[in-house]
Design a protein around this motif. Sequence first.
Motif, PDB file in Angstrom:
ATOM      1  N   GLU A 172       0.826  -1.065   0.021  1.00 24.75           N
ATOM      2  CA  GLU A 172       0.127   0.175   0.107  1.00 24.75           C
ATOM      3  C   GLU A 172       0.885   1.266  -0.043  1.00 24.75           C
ATOM      4  O   GLU A 172       0.200   2.252  -0.379  1.00 24.75           O
ATOM      5  CB  GLU A 172      -0.984  -0.029   1.151  1.00 24.75           C
ATOM      6  CG  GLU A 172      -2.034  -1.183   0.846  1.00 24.75           C
ATOM      7  CD  GLU A 172      -2.722  -1.553   2.306  1.00 24.75           C
ATOM      8  OE1 GLU A 172      -3.830  -0.811   2.380  1.00 24.75           O
ATOM      9  OE2 GLU A 172      -2.297  -2.322   3.105  1.00 24.75           O
ATOM     10  N   SER A 173       2.132   1.366   0.268  1.00 21.37           N
ATOM     11  CA  SER A 173       2.827   2.228   0.224  1.00 21.37           C
ATOM     12  C   SER A 173       3.487   2.853  -0.963  1.00 21.37           C
ATOM     13  O   SER A 173       3.746   3.845  -1.338  1.00 21.37           O
ATOM     14  CB  SER A 173       4.337   1.898   1.299  1.00 21.37           C
ATOM     15  OG  SER A 173       5.060   1.117   0.541  1.00 21.37           O
ATOM     16  N   ASP A 218       0.162  -6.433  -1.677  1.00 18.51           N
ATOM     17  CA  ASP A 218       0.650  -7.319  -0.511  1.00 18.51           C
ATOM     18  C   ASP A 218       0.386  -6.811   0.896  1.00 18.51           C
ATOM     19  O   ASP A 218       0.016  -5.618   1.011  1.00 18.51           O
ATOM     20  CB  ASP A 218       2.229  -7.352  -0.803  1.00 18.51           C
ATOM     21  CG  ASP A 218       2.851  -8.445  -0.179  1.00 18.51           C
ATOM     22  OD1 ASP A 218       2.128  -9.254   0.521  1.00 18.51           O
ATOM     23  OD2 ASP A 218       4.120  -8.563  -0.206  1.00 18.51           O
ATOM     24  N   ASP A 219       0.504  -7.376   1.766  1.00 23.61           N
ATOM     25  CA  ASP A 219       0.348  -7.104   3.240  1.00 23.61           C
ATOM     26  C   ASP A 219      -0.812  -6.378   3.302  1.00 23.61           C
ATOM     27  O   ASP A 219      -0.999  -5.508   3.968  1.00 23.61           O
ATOM     28  CB  ASP A 219       1.402  -6.280   3.669  1.00 23.61           C
ATOM     29  CG  ASP A 219       2.810  -7.097   3.442  1.00 23.61           C
ATOM     30  OD1 ASP A 219       2.699  -8.179   3.496  1.00 23.61           O
ATOM     31  OD2 ASP A 219       3.652  -6.332   3.461  1.00 23.61           O
ATOM     32  N   PHE A 220      -2.123  -6.687   2.623  1.00 23.00           N
ATOM     33  CA  PHE A 220      -3.316  -5.961   2.605  1.00 23.00           C
ATOM     34  C   PHE A 220      -3.807  -5.938   4.124  1.00 23.00           C
ATOM     35  O   PHE A 220      -4.057  -6.755   4.753  1.00 23.00           O
ATOM     36  CB  PHE A 220      -4.227  -6.596   1.602  1.00 23.00           C
ATOM     37  CG  PHE A 220      -5.358  -5.585   1.462  1.00 23.00           C
ATOM     38  CD1 PHE A 220      -5.346  -4.448   0.866  1.00 23.00           C
ATOM     39  CD2 PHE A 220      -6.694  -6.036   2.186  1.00 23.00           C
ATOM     40  CE1 PHE A 220      -6.568  -3.525   0.695  1.00 23.00           C
ATOM     41  CE2 PHE A 220      -7.876  -5.119   2.191  1.00 23.00           C
ATOM     42  CZ  PHE A 220      -7.665  -3.676   1.108  1.00 23.00           C
ATOM     43  N   GLY A 221      -4.200  -4.600   4.402  1.00 24.55           N
ATOM     44  CA  GLY A 221      -4.875  -4.251   5.450  1.00 24.55           C
ATOM     45  C   GLY A 221      -4.022  -3.769   6.714  1.00 24.55           C
ATOM     46  O   GLY A 221      -4.527  -3.088   7.660  1.00 24.55           O
ATOM     47  N   THR A 222      -2.627  -3.958   6.354  1.00 27.55           N
ATOM     48  CA  THR A 222      -1.742  -3.291   7.389  1.00 27.55           C
ATOM     49  C   THR A 222      -1.291  -1.930   7.004  1.00 27.55           C
ATOM     50  O   THR A 222      -0.730  -1.162   7.969  1.00 27.55           O
ATOM     51  CB  THR A 222      -0.373  -4.357   7.228  1.00 27.55           C
ATOM     52  OG1 THR A 222       0.199  -4.000   6.149  1.00 27.55           O
ATOM     53  CG2 THR A 222      -0.713  -5.782   7.731  1.00 27.55           C
ATOM     54  N   GLY A 223      -1.300  -1.383   6.005  1.00 29.19           N
ATOM     55  CA  GLY A 223      -0.719  -0.136   5.660  1.00 29.19           C
ATOM     56  C   GLY A 223      -1.858   0.816   5.513  1.00 29.19           C
ATOM     57  O   GLY A 223      -2.769   1.077   5.997  1.00 29.19           O
ATOM     58  N   TYR A 224      -1.397   1.960   4.606  1.00 31.86           N
ATOM     59  CA  TYR A 224      -2.188   3.170   4.270  1.00 31.86           C
ATOM     60  C   TYR A 224      -3.159   2.473   3.178  1.00 31.86           C
ATOM     61  O   TYR A 224      -2.765   2.224   2.158  1.00 31.86           O
ATOM     62  CB  TYR A 224      -1.095   3.957   3.704  1.00 31.86           C
ATOM     63  CG  TYR A 224      -1.552   5.249   2.902  1.00 31.86           C
ATOM     64  CD1 TYR A 224      -2.212   6.452   3.384  1.00 31.86           C
ATOM     65  CD2 TYR A 224      -1.900   4.952   1.460  1.00 31.86           C
ATOM     66  CE1 TYR A 224      -2.508   7.424   2.382  1.00 31.86           C
ATOM     67  CE2 TYR A 224      -2.353   5.967   0.689  1.00 31.86           C
ATOM     68  CZ  TYR A 224      -2.588   7.068   1.011  1.00 31.86           C
ATOM     69  OH  TYR A 224      -3.081   8.322   0.351  1.00 31.86           O
ATOM     70  N   SER A 225      -4.393   2.462   3.709  1.00 27.10           N
ATOM     71  CA  SER A 225      -5.288   1.684   2.999  1.00 27.10           C
ATOM     72  C   SER A 225      -6.458   2.701   2.541  1.00 27.10           C
ATOM     73  O   SER A 225      -7.055   3.339   3.278  1.00 27.10           O
ATOM     74  CB  SER A 225      -6.171   0.830   4.054  1.00 27.10           C
ATOM     75  OG  SER A 225      -6.098  -0.426   3.237  1.00 27.10           O
ATOM     76  N   SER A 226      -6.623   2.943   1.088  1.00 23.47           N
ATOM     77  CA  SER A 226      -7.755   3.719   0.778  1.00 23.47           C
ATOM     78  C   SER A 226      -8.682   2.803  -0.123  1.00 23.47           C
ATOM     79  O   SER A 226      -8.207   2.103  -1.181  1.00 23.47           O
ATOM     80  CB  SER A 226      -7.304   4.934   0.179  1.00 23.47           C
ATOM     81  OG  SER A 226      -8.619   5.468  -0.535  1.00 23.47           O
TER      82      SER A 226
END
Length: 278
Positions: free
Chosen positions: A152-153, A178-186
Amino acid sequence: AKDKGKNSFHLYVPNLEQAVNDKMTIQNELNRALVRQEFLLHYQPQVSAKSGAIVGVEALIRWDHPQRGLLLPDQFISVAEETGLIVPIGEWVLRTACKQNKQWQEQGLMPLRVAVNLSARQFLKQDFTQMVAEILEQTGLAPEYLELEITESSMIDVQRATQALKELKQLGVHVAIDDFGTGYSSLYYLKEFPLNRLKIDRSFVRDMLDQPSNQAIVSTIISMAHHLQLHVIAEGVETKEELAFLQEHLCEEVQGYLFSRPLPSEDVAFYLQAQKGA
Ligand code: C2E
Ligand code: CA
Ligand code: CA
Ligand code: CA
């Protein structure tokens, strides 16, 4: 030591100094590692949740360090990112993964996808798609057998990300978040960006069975993805109970120690050969 006049730097902090030294050592060694080809890739199977068949592999970098032995990405990727060395290292990873996948196909093994992790810095470079196109051409790998895993970065630069994703789609390469849900999510970007797959982070899959909140997150991500015509893969699947929950919620693919740890390329060929015989 540069800004003697300012008071932030001439304090003697042994741990900081040690950390800076370590970082410089790693940086020098990373440069050398590229030249001397000390990196290698391991591949972790990605499996159909329905049939159990292997449908892809994720390429994961390792560093065979002459003194320290086999190092995992946690021990060097952040320095590679900070110094920009992730760009040439990432190019090596992409080329090696494509070459290897083509080689498995040439051995007559069942064709599968290879997923490659990208750092934001690498993905957001202007000539990134061009490089991917060149690597596909040079290795002869068909684009549908390559999947790029971005985090998400990488979405922070919306304009650049949109452009790159459009170009990659045109090229026929697949893209997963990748790593969906852990980052800057829009959620807005999910709707706008041309993507193929969401990858649910291990942190949600772990402890899923005794944490109702994780179950809610996992089942919600899966149904949202399906409404957006995206496929879903869950990482870090370690138990049969986790697999059963994911199957029940129609997650298409799974990856984790329950099926296999990341393997050297020869072991993947062996695994595929066994599957063919089965
Ligand atoms: P990731 O993309 O989230 O990759 C999954 C990590 O979880 C891998 O660790 C994998 O070995 C581990 N794993 C897989 N299944 C299980 C499981 O069932 N349980 C547990 N506990 N762990 C599992 P690894 O190989 O150490 O990689 C760590 C991270 O380093 C990756 O996380 C990725 O963000 C990064 N990375 C790896 N290779 C590359 C690369 O070529 N380029 C870049 N930019 N980053 C990379
Ligand atoms: Ca990944
Ligand atoms: Ca992850
Ligand atoms: Ca990751």
